[in-house]
Design an enzyme around this catalytic site. Sequence first.
Site, mmCIF file in Angstrom:
data_model
loop_
_atom_site.group_PDB
_atom_site.id
_atom_site.type_symbol
_atom_site.label_atom_id
_atom_site.label_comp_id
_atom_site.label_asym_id
_atom_site.label_seq_id
_atom_site.Cartn_x
_atom_site.Cartn_y
_atom_site.Cartn_z
ATOM 1 N N HIS A 1 35.703 56.967 -17.923
ATOM 2 C CA HIS A 1 35.589 56.368 -16.590
ATOM 3 C C HIS A 1 34.154 56.477 -16.066
ATOM 4 C CE1 HIS A 1 39.954 56.599 -16.652
ATOM 5 N NE2 HIS A 1 40.027 55.959 -15.496
ATOM 6 N N GLU B 1 43.923 44.014 -17.939
ATOM 7 C CA GLU B 1 42.541 43.545 -17.796
ATOM 8 C C GLU B 1 42.221 42.310 -18.630
ATOM 9 O OE1 GLU B 1 42.548 47.797 -16.488
ATOM 10 O OE2 GLU B 1 43.311 46.748 -18.267
ATOM 11 N N ASP C 1 34.400 51.094 -17.729
ATOM 12 C CA ASP C 1 34.928 51.289 -19.080
ATOM 13 C C ASP C 1 36.068 50.325 -19.392
ATOM 14 O OD1 ASP C 1 33.876 54.431 -19.767
ATOM 15 O OD2 ASP C 1 34.083 53.869 -17.661
ATOM 16 N N PHE C 2 36.740 49.842 -18.356
ATOM 17 C CA PHE C 2 37.895 48.974 -18.570
ATOM 18 C C PHE C 2 37.496 47.602 -19.108
ATOM 19 C CE2 PHE C 2 40.340 51.336 -14.957
ATOM 20 C CZ PHE C 2 40.245 52.513 -15.682
ATOM 21 N N GLU D 1 43.039 45.209 -9.814
ATOM 22 C CA GLU D 1 44.073 46.215 -9.585
ATOM 23 C C GLU D 1 43.899 46.865 -8.211
ATOM 24 O OE1 GLU D 1 43.876 46.891 -14.371
ATOM 25 O OE2 GLU D 1 42.972 48.371 -13.019
#
Length: 734
Positions: A525, A456, A481-482, A425
């Site tokens: 995050h 993702e 965290d993603f 991204e």
Amino acid sequence: MKHNKIVSTASMLELRMEEEDWNNVDALMVRRVLFLLLAARRFEETVSDLDRRGLVHGPAHSSIGQEGGSAGCIAMLPRNALITGTHRAHHQAISKALHALADTEFDPSVESGLPEEMQLATTTLLADILGLREGWSGGRGGSMHLRNDDYGIMGTNAIVAGGLPIACGLAWAEKARNTGKVVASFFGDGAVHQGTAYEALNLAALYNLPILFFIENNRYSVSTTIEQSTREHELLTRAMAQGIPSVKIDGMNPIAVSLATQWAYSEIRENRGPVLIQADVYRYFHQSVAYPGSAFGYRTKEEEEEWRRRDPVDFLVKEVTERGMLDERSVERIDNNVRNIVAGAVEFCVEGKGSRAYIRKELWPDTATVDEGITGNLEEFSEVCFSEPEDFPTSELEEKSLIEVIPQVMARRMAEDETIFILGEDVANMSGGTVGATKGLADTYPHRVVNTPISENGFCGLAAGAAIAGMRPVIELMYSDFVLNAADQLFNQTAKMRHIFGGNKPVPVVLRCRVPGAEGYGSQHSMDPSGLFALYPGWRIVAPSNAFDYVGLMNTALRCEDPVLVVEHQALHKHITSVPKKYDYYIPIGKARRVREGHQVTLLATLSMIDLCCDVARQMGIAADIIDLRTLSLRDIDYETIGASLRKTNNIAIVEQTTRGTSIGAHIADEIQRRFFDDLDQPVKRIVGRWASPTVSKVLEQAALAGSEDLKAGLSEMLRDSAQQPAYKEGAAV
């Protein structure tokens, strides 16, 4: 108020075969389609029979009844096309393997029988389904995970919709290399309700990938109907929403599917983008047993009988013989040839008859090989010379910050290797992404630094597919965290691919994950992903604490044939280190580095905690042996260096900034106590954050993450309880 109807630019069609279409059908094409259809049917009947006799371990999802869709499609694809599939894929696998082996002059009705290589393909496929050593993956894949690169079968998948992003990655690689190959991804109607399917369709359309999405609409997800699954029963709308042209076809008519595939293939070649086919088919049996759905109450016998009257095998044989395209003897020879190779496969794998049949014992894999092939043996580094800072004269060094070297080392490797591409991204925007990690790269390599949508799971799966096709994708996740959004593709797919498909096929994915540290990003995050990835041994994990290590470890990651997680701590971005002017050195996976010599206590740390350990030890006047682990994949931890230090200090602490629940320290502590119990004066100490994730509140964030006060308290407690008395007072010289 005036209402204006919005019309999609993507076509959504239903194709129906007419009489004149039959007049244009080539006789050789008919032979090919019938051959693949009969091969799928006879193979599936055999697997079902073996399953009834208890010889198939685990599920054996039958496709009997719905083979007309895949046979008609595969027969019209180029022999070098690639496919992916889902858990119900025996029919696709056998059809694709035999099609790949059939040259342009091949006639399946020959009296001499089928070529030996077709017998071998059938035998080894059956062996894999039965879990045997001679199978495509050495028996590891079983019924649901079938892969054979030689035949263009790039992996079937037990996760519903799991293969769709991987197919996008395969298509990405073929497009990037300009090979002209097309990818076909087979999946069922149930998969269209998965978010992964939407992500994959969008990525394929966005990047104009040469991919055919093929829905085998058998109307039931186990027992759940389409009507019970969605308000919009027209499945083609999913493709239309992404701008993908789509067609619906009667999948019980294999020739109609072939004609639809010809149309789709032309669309892909001419418009250089994806197409979707929905073939309406019907599976005769329940999910994974040889009983009809009516036995479980979710279908009626009348419905099943109605569909059986439209059986694709009976339909095609009747049509081609009545129309004079094939005589009955040719049909019989094709069927006999197929039956013979299927029988030969059974004869190879099974001894005995009927209820006395059993798997040949000598074909089972050696149980000692169970852990082999989780990752490679790192032979790709056999000619690499590894380096440390002391190996370079001062004249060859320059001062660099971590954030400076991140894009610079990538640029150097991209200049040498055109298979490397970066996706994530915003990576091509803002002159280097959100933190400058891709600075200048998009200008130099505009087609290899690729912005992705916020998707993702989709783009991580795309990376996995591109990797198994020979590319070296580098994924940037904006925050660690993603990874949870991409958990299936990172942990179920990428982490397990090498092992499940036999252990000898590389998966060279590099994943860069950022840890912000104590900067107020909040609990969603702020994750250090190391502990989570450590649970999946297919991943290598490296954690550079300075610019020198980053360059060496990134070079290693980009050469490695296994997936590698590179953990980047944002608090270190401005940290200055001496780095060689030429970024051409490597640091080995599995090699820690002692950054400070001491005899009282061993401190194991990574990332930002290295400097903290050095500062606190200096302040407290403690002679600490401080070791930067650098590699955190559990099978790669440098226990040789740890053991040497522990035999000297007899006290050890694992220092992590992250929260206790997601830390990796418990795993390392357990292994240390197993290996070095007699060298310990006290239990392994863990200096780590609290249970709660850090929140935005500054004071609560500081309380959640381990810091200097936690380290001081932990060291004081350790020295008080050890034989290394007395403890030095704060500020004393070492």
